[in-house]
Scaffold this active site. Structure first.
Site, PDB file in Angstrom:
ATOM      1  N   TYR A 144       0.864  -1.184   0.000  1.00  0.00           N
ATOM      2  CA  TYR A 144       0.000   0.000   0.000  1.00  0.00           C
ATOM      3  C   TYR A 144       0.893   1.224   0.000  1.00  0.00           C
ATOM      4  CZ  TYR A 144      -3.354   3.495   1.768  1.00  0.00           C
ATOM      5  OH  TYR A 144      -4.147   4.625   1.947  1.00  0.00           O
ATOM      6  N   ASP A 237       9.385   2.798  -0.971  1.00  0.00           N
ATOM      7  CA  ASP A 237       8.390   3.463  -0.127  1.00  0.00           C
ATOM      8  C   ASP A 237       8.734   3.134   1.322  1.00  0.00           C
ATOM      9  OD1 ASP A 237       4.735   3.410   0.123  1.00  0.00           O
ATOM     10  OD2 ASP A 237       6.310   4.293   1.367  1.00  0.00           O
ATOM     11  N   LYS A 265       5.330   9.338   8.530  1.00  0.00           N
ATOM     12  CA  LYS A 265       5.194   8.784   9.881  1.00  0.00           C
ATOM     13  C   LYS A 265       6.263   9.308  10.856  1.00  0.00           C
ATOM     14  CE  LYS A 265       2.864   4.722   7.976  1.00  0.00           C
ATOM     15  NZ  LYS A 265       1.508   4.641   8.512  1.00  0.00           N
TER      16      LYS A 265
END
Ligand code: KE4
Length: 423
Positions: A144, A237, A265
């Site tokens: 994702y 990613d 994050k």
């Protein structure tokens, strides 16, 4: 404080927020039970609106590697608050965070801040397409990369949990140039790159959105070699793995150098942030130094930058990673014993997932064979034992520097009891 304030608040939330949440996985649809409305958090704990305390293995899905409200982060935010939160101009603290990222990950020669992981990956893909003059991108099933149209094809995380391949509203044209291959399958990747003129391969170097699935030995190096061979941009990613699995991210841990890296994050310590960066010859093509347009009102906002600088300065001194490795190993070992033949545990540092009802999980196809009903039962048992665990088989649990051996043993004990009861 009533015993049902959390439930009452969630009922109000459902009337004005789709599903009562601001992000789908938080609704607990995949595991059942009433999602908590969280009132406060500190260290490794969150407290719901009824004052119930939980040991937190969600950690806002990754940012809180130091635990909630670490003093260094709180102090940095308080100090920046006094100077202002968003200027619409470059700030010194923004340069400070960029300096730290570039120093931590040598593959990143230049970096652009954005406000989410989605923006980071969406922008990195656009840059790769512009730089190569090609349109095709390759992603892995179960990975994702946020909810940009082109990347919502065979995605993991919330999409996997909701079993939506892509999503309504994503036009066929938006994913027509997105090729999806199995994670950890070098042959499939090689075949895709031989068949298509590929602009970029985007991959989670440690998958965290089909549950935690580490790369097979040599997999990332093979992706590097294939991208070099075919002139494609290799995008790591690292929104989840950046500063999580090592201070230099998965690219340091596995010794593989991507062309572009996406971050999020941890670099905002819980404030909205994302970033993409990499080779100077690529990044200099980003507006205004180059023609590839990307912009953001609150990109590089000093508040998020200050939080990021604070957390990276604590992480850089290095002792946290040894502690996280020890706690991660303790949790994975204990859960493996608790599951017995009832499942398998995957781990990468302080990223842990317990898969129920199946054997080795090495890609999305194997992850999808997990027993979601059993996972729901285990999740509810954790919840009733004061453990806040990610409410999806396809999410990864996280540890922080604030977790104690007792916290870890509480999660293991609750799982042991649940599995014994289920047998
Ligand atoms: P955001 O747009 O949610 O900041 O980042 C998207 C993203 C990109 N890349 C990776 C590897 C990610 O894990 C994410 C977001 N992760 C999910 C958790 N699996 C966020 C939680 C949520 O969607 O609520």
């Amino acid at each position: 404080m009533t015993a049902n304030r959390s439930r009452e608040l969630m009922e109000r939330a459902r009337r004005i927020l789709p599903g009562g949440v601001s992000s789908p996985v938080r609704a607990f649809n995949a595991v059942g039970g009433e999602p908590p409305v969280v009132a406060a958090a500190q260290g490794a704990h969150v407290t719901d609106a009824d004052g119930r305390e939980y040991i937190d293995f969600v950690l806002a899905y990754g940012p809180h590697i130091l635990g909630h409200n670490h003093p260094a982060v709180v102090d940095a935010l308080a100090e920046q608050l006094g100077r202002g939160v968003a200027f619409g101009a470059t700030s010194e603290i923004e340069i400070g965070l960029a300096d730290r990222i570039v120093a931590a990950m040598p593959s990143i020669e230049m970096v652009r801040f954005v406000n989410s992981g989605t923006e980071a990956t969406m922008s990195a893909v656009r840059l790769a397409r512009a730089a190569t003059g090609r349109d095709i991108i390759v992603k892995c099933a179960g990975c994702y990369h946020g909810h940009a149209d082109a990347l919502l094809a065979g995605a993991g995380s919330g999409v996997a949990t909701l079993s939506i391949a892509g999503s309504p509203g994503v036009p066929a044209g938006a994913v027509a140039d997105t090729v999806v291959v199995a994670y950890n399958d070098v042959v499939a990747m090689a075949r895709a790159m031989d068949e298509y003129q590929v602009a970029a391969v985007i991959v989670e170097p440690v998958a965290g959105n089909m549950g935690c699935v580490p790369p097979r030995g040599g997999y990332l190096r093979s992706l590097r070699e294939l991208c070099t061979k075919y002139g494609a941009v290799l995008i790591f990613d690292e929104v989840m793995t950046g500063f999580r699995v090592a201070y230099g991210g998965a690219q340091e841990l596995y010794g593989v150098v991507p062309d572009l890296t996406c971050l999020g994050k941890i670099i905002g310590a819980g404030l909205p942030v994302g970033a993409y960066g990499g080779r100077r010859d690529l990044m200099e093509q980003v507006a205004p130094s180059g023609p590839v347009y990307q912009a953001g009102t609150l990109s590089g906002n000093p508040l998020a930058m200050a939080a990021g600088v604070a957390v990276l300065d604590v992480l850089r001194e290095g002792s946290v990673y040894a502690q996280l490795e020890e706690m991660g190993a303790r949790l994975a070992t204990g859960l493996s014993l608790a599951l017995g033949a009832g499942g398998v545990v995957n781990r990468a540092g302080s990223m842990v997932t317990a898969f129920l009802g199946i054997g080795p999980v090495t890609d999305y196809a194997t992850a999808q064979t997990s027993d979601l009903e059993r996972f729901g039962e285990l999740h509810r048992a954790w919840r009733n034992s004061g453990i806040f665990w990610p409410p999806s088989q396809f999410e990864t649990a996280f540890l922080s520097a604030a977790h104690t051996p007792e916290d870890v043993d509480a999660a293991i004990g609750a799982a042991s009891a649940a599995m014994a009861f289920a047998r």
